[in-house]
Design a protein around this motif. Structure first.
Motif, PDB file in Angstrom:
ATOM      1  N   CYS A   1       0.822  -1.216   0.000  1.00 56.77           N
ATOM      2  CA  CYS A   1       0.000   0.000   0.000  1.00 56.77           C
ATOM      3  C   CYS A   1       0.855   1.264   0.000  1.00 56.77           C
ATOM      4  O   CYS A   1       0.348   2.357  -0.291  1.00 56.77           O
ATOM      5  N   GLU A   2       2.148   1.141   0.330  1.00 62.40           N
ATOM      6  CA  GLU A   2       3.031   2.302   0.242  1.00 62.40           C
ATOM      7  C   GLU A   2       3.210   2.724  -1.211  1.00 62.40           C
ATOM      8  O   GLU A   2       3.460   3.891  -1.502  1.00 62.40           O
ATOM      9  N   LEU A   3       3.095   1.769  -2.137  1.00 58.59           N
ATOM     10  CA  LEU A   3       3.200   2.079  -3.564  1.00 58.59           C
ATOM     11  C   LEU A   3       1.835   2.378  -4.170  1.00 58.59           C
ATOM     12  O   LEU A   3       1.733   3.165  -5.111  1.00 58.59           O
ATOM     13  N   ASP A   4       0.796   1.749  -3.657  1.00 56.25           N
ATOM     14  CA  ASP A   4      -0.553   1.977  -4.171  1.00 56.25           C
ATOM     15  C   ASP A   4      -1.544   1.911  -3.009  1.00 56.25           C
ATOM     16  O   ASP A   4      -1.981   0.828  -2.609  1.00 56.25           O
ATOM     17  N   PRO A   5      -1.903   3.060  -2.455  1.00 58.85           N
ATOM     18  CA  PRO A   5      -2.843   3.073  -1.319  1.00 58.85           C
ATOM     19  C   PRO A   5      -4.212   2.514  -1.667  1.00 58.85           C
ATOM     20  O   PRO A   5      -5.001   2.202  -0.771  1.00 58.85           O
ATOM     21  N   GLY A   6      -4.503   2.345  -2.966  1.00 65.74           N
ATOM     22  CA  GLY A   6      -5.812   1.855  -3.371  1.00 65.74           C
ATOM     23  C   GLY A   6      -5.963   0.352  -3.269  1.00 65.74           C
ATOM     24  O   GLY A   6      -7.055  -0.186  -3.505  1.00 65.74           O
ATOM     25  N   ILE A   7      -4.891  -0.359  -2.931  1.00 61.38           N
ATOM     26  CA  ILE A   7      -4.983  -1.815  -2.774  1.00 61.38           C
ATOM     27  C   ILE A   7      -5.875  -2.129  -1.580  1.00 61.38           C
ATOM     28  O   ILE A   7      -5.722  -1.548  -0.505  1.00 61.38           O
ATOM     29  N   THR A   8      -6.807  -3.039  -1.766  1.00 63.90           N
ATOM     30  CA  THR A   8      -7.755  -3.354  -0.690  1.00 63.90           C
ATOM     31  C   THR A   8      -7.034  -3.956   0.514  1.00 63.90           C
ATOM     32  O   THR A   8      -5.976  -4.582   0.380  1.00 63.90           O
ATOM     33  N   GLU A   9      -7.633  -3.775   1.690  1.00 64.06           N
ATOM     34  CA  GLU A   9      -7.020  -4.258   2.923  1.00 64.06           C
ATOM     35  C   GLU A   9      -6.860  -5.775   2.912  1.00 64.06           C
ATOM     36  O   GLU A   9      -5.840  -6.312   3.348  1.00 64.06           O
ATOM     37  N   SER A  10      -7.869  -6.479   2.402  1.00 62.94           N
ATOM     38  CA  SER A  10      -7.791  -7.946   2.407  1.00 62.94           C
ATOM     39  C   SER A  10      -6.700  -8.449   1.465  1.00 62.94           C
ATOM     40  O   SER A  10      -5.996  -9.421   1.783  1.00 62.94           O
ATOM     41  N   LEU A  11      -6.509  -7.793   0.307  1.00 63.67           N
ATOM     42  CA  LEU A  11      -5.445  -8.205  -0.608  1.00 63.67           C
ATOM     43  C   LEU A  11      -4.082  -7.870  -0.011  1.00 63.67           C
ATOM     44  O   LEU A  11      -3.129  -8.656  -0.129  1.00 63.67           O
ATOM     45  N   ARG A  12      -3.988  -6.705   0.640  1.00 60.51           N
ATOM     46  CA  ARG A  12      -2.737  -6.336   1.324  1.00 60.51           C
ATOM     47  C   ARG A  12      -2.373  -7.389   2.368  1.00 60.51           C
ATOM     48  O   ARG A  12      -1.221  -7.843   2.439  1.00 60.51           O
ATOM     49  N   ASN A  13      -3.345  -7.799   3.170  1.00 66.02           N
ATOM     50  CA  ASN A  13      -3.083  -8.794   4.213  1.00 66.02           C
ATOM     51  C   ASN A  13      -2.668 -10.134   3.608  1.00 66.02           C
ATOM     52  O   ASN A  13      -1.800 -10.829   4.151  1.00 66.02           O
ATOM     53  N   PHE A  14      -3.304 -10.494   2.479  1.00 68.98           N
ATOM     54  CA  PHE A  14      -2.933 -11.740   1.807  1.00 68.98           C
ATOM     55  C   PHE A  14      -1.463 -11.698   1.394  1.00 68.98           C
ATOM     56  O   PHE A  14      -0.705 -12.651   1.624  1.00 68.98           O
ATOM     57  N   ILE A  15      -1.031 -10.600   0.780  1.00 66.34           N
ATOM     58  CA  ILE A  15       0.346 -10.489   0.290  1.00 66.34           C
ATOM     59  C   ILE A  15       1.334 -10.555   1.448  1.00 66.34           C
ATOM     60  O   ILE A  15       2.330 -11.290   1.404  1.00 66.34           O
TER      61      ILE A  15
END
Length: 588
Positions: A490-504
């Motif tokens: 999300c530091e590169l793209d704040p629009g990434i959803t929270e659930s996808l961020r957590n998955f990564i």
């Protein structure tokens, strides 16, 4: 000439690099009726191992002690000149392992400059001094040890061609390879009823090596474009020299591999039940071709292990292992393997032909994959991996280049060449370093969590357009991979959803115990997001059926036997859940 009487104690210098020597002598043999002698003249190259003022130690393919006197010549490389003297063989010892003789030569007089070597050799089939300078500079001869050069030189036979002469034709027996000393030739293959130019070869190139190396018929026509002078090495001589010098076979194998890689057009070469049409691409250890089944005319992808890799038993075993692994899998998100063939001294995996592009190509074209599309792709990759993991198989090389995207974003996982049973130790650090898990980098055991880590790095790249660590310095990359968590996407793209961020972040945990423990856990987190973001028609698209038609043209007397075959065939395919429909057309 200065004559020598006492040779004992004469100092000799052992040569760091063997020199090229030459002997010429006459022998006399009884005629068949025993009434008279026949004179036979001989000349051949030999290896000079050490030399002194009064003698030399040489390696020869023949025992020279029966020869009372011979003319010995040695090539002085620094001065590019020949020196000569008369000599005799004082002793000889046979090396049975190499089928060579170590011979001690005693000089009758000192070595003197000789400018008549070319004239002396005019009646012999071996290369002349001018030829020698050319041949010893060619990559083929430079590929073998110095002490084997003379053996190869003695095996060469000169051949000349005029413009328009054909050296050999496609389908001929591959009985020799050739080094081109002068002139040019064209390499052509029949394709679609006409001859197509594949390559143009010239001075210093080797031609005809593939058939000699593989034992298969000639794969192309070769014609002289200008007057040519070539040196031929027969298959029997090649086998003899390469048995002693594996580097010669390796050089030719590298050459064959290079030509397979660099020539976009190939003749319609038969591989078992299949015919190669053209090259699709290449990887680190394989080349992929488009082909068809000869009888069914079904398109296939033919994956060939590169010839230089086929020489390594470990690579050969891995390649065969890949075919066996995928052949027993049947999942919509894993490429299907139909067959395996061995020909041309290598292995071919016959796979389904896919239309679309690699995920790496899609990423290069789009820069960043939109989140809904990325989630859809990730779910399909997970489903394919879940199936593989259920079979006890870890892929070990998940990355965008090994994910193929078909129409409507249907995913197929490719390249199980590095796959292994779960729990294996990855001592060879297989896989691609940019996606490798910390345990792979350290050579520890790999399991399903290794694939989950690589999937996490792939997901990071899809939605940010870059991988998480700087890659200018591989040592620094490894250090960061081992000791730092991946940065927040999300530091590169704040629009990434929270659930996808957590998955990564969870998939990319350095400690395997902190990752998803099996792919089903990852799917449980991705599926709700997939349901929210992706089209509901995707699942139906993945389940779309395919139709295959087959026509039988037959006479009435064949009807009964054909009915029996169709009943047996229909019963077997119905067991697979396939629906069979038969239409009968009379009096066609």
């Amino acid at each position: 000439m200065k004559e020598f009487k006492d040779r004992r104690g004469c100092p000799r210098s052992t040569l760091d690099t063997p020199l090229i020597g030459l002997v010429q002598f006459d022998t006399y043999e009884y005629c068949s009726d025993l009434s008279s002698f026949e004179q036979a003249s001989h000349a051949f190259y030999l290896t000079v191992c050490d030399i002194g003022e009064k003698g030399a130690r040489v390696e020869s393919s023949y025992d020279l002690t029966p020869v009372p006197q011979l003319l010995f010549l040695i090539f002085d490389r620094p001065n590019t000149a020949w020196k000569a003297c008369y000599a005799r063989a004082a002793w000889s010892r046979r090396d049975s392992t190499r089928n060579q003789y170590a011979v001690g030569l005693a000089f009758s007089a000192g070595l003197e400059d000789s400018s008549a070597v070319g004239k002396l050799l005019s009646g012999y089939p071996i290369p002349k001094p001018d030829d020698l300078q050319f041949l010893t500079a060619t990559p083929l001869i430079r590929s073998i040890p110095e002490n084997a050069v003379c053996r190869l030189l003695n095996s060469l036979a000169m051949k000349t061609l005029q413009s328009g002469d054909r050296l050999f034709s496609q389908g001929d027996v591959g009985d020799a390879l050739y080094i081109i000393q002068e002139g040019k030739c064209t390499v052509q293959v029949p394709k679609d009823g006409k001859l197509c130019l594949v390559a143009r070869l010239m001075e210093g190139d080797v031609v005809g090596e593939m058939a000699v190396l593989t034992g298969e018929p000639r794969s192309a026509h070769v014609e002289a474009e200008t007057p040519m002078k070539l040196w031929g090495l027969g298959k029997a001589q090649f086998e003899m020299v390469s048995a002693e010098c594996p580097d010669l076979r390796f050089f030719l194998t590298e050459l064959v591999t290079h030509r397979f890689e660099s020539e976009p057009l190939t003749g319609e070469r038969a591989i078992g039940k299949y015919t190669i049409k053209n090259k699709l691409g290449k990887g680190g250890w394989s080349i992929v071709y488009h082909g068809v089944h000869k009888i069914l005319n079904v398109p296939v992808a033919i994956k060939m292990l590169k010839h230089n890799m086929a020489m390594e038993q470990s690579f050969l075993d891995k390649f065969r292992n890949e075919a066996k692994i995928i052949a027993r899998m049947n999942h919509r998100n894993i490429v299907r393997v139909y067959d395996i063939e061995e020909a041309f001294h290598t292995v071919f995996i016959i796979m389904e032909y896919l239309e679309g592009q690699g995920l790496d190509g899609l990423l290069a074209r789009m820069g960043i994959i939109p989140v809904p599309q990325a989630v859809d792709l990730l779910v399909q990759i997970c489903e394919g991996l879940a199936y593989a993991h259920e079979q006890g198989i870890v892929h070990q090389d998940i990355k965008p280049a090994n994910i193929f995207v078909q129409a409507e974003d249907r995913v197929r996982i490719l390249d199980f060449g590095l796959a292994c049973p779960s729990g294996s130790e990855d001592l060879n650090m297989a896989g691609t370093i940019y996606y490798a898990a910390p345990e792979q980098l350290e050579g520890h055991q790999v399991d399903v969590r290794t694939d989950i880590y690589a999937l996490g790095i792939t997901a990071y790249e899809l939605v940010t357009g870059r991988r998480p660590y700087p890659e200018d310095d591989l040592n620094e990359l490894v250090e960061r991979r081992l000791h730092q968590d991946v940065p927040d996407p999300c530091e590169l793209d704040p629009g990434i959803t929270e659930s996808l961020r957590n998955f990564i972040l969870k998939a990319c945990s350095r400690n395997p115990a902190h990752r998803y423990q099996y792919i089903g856990e990852a799917l449980s987190d991705l599926r709700p997001l997939h349901a929210d973001l992706c089209r509901t028609s995707d699942e139906a698209a993945l389940e779309r059926h395919q139709v295959m038609s087959m026509f039988f043209v037959f006479r009435e007397e064949h009807q009964l036997a054909l009915n029996r075959l169709l009943e047996e065939f229909g019963s077997k395919v119905q067991d697979l859940g396939v629906v069979v429909k038969v239409a009968h057309f009379k009096d066609v």
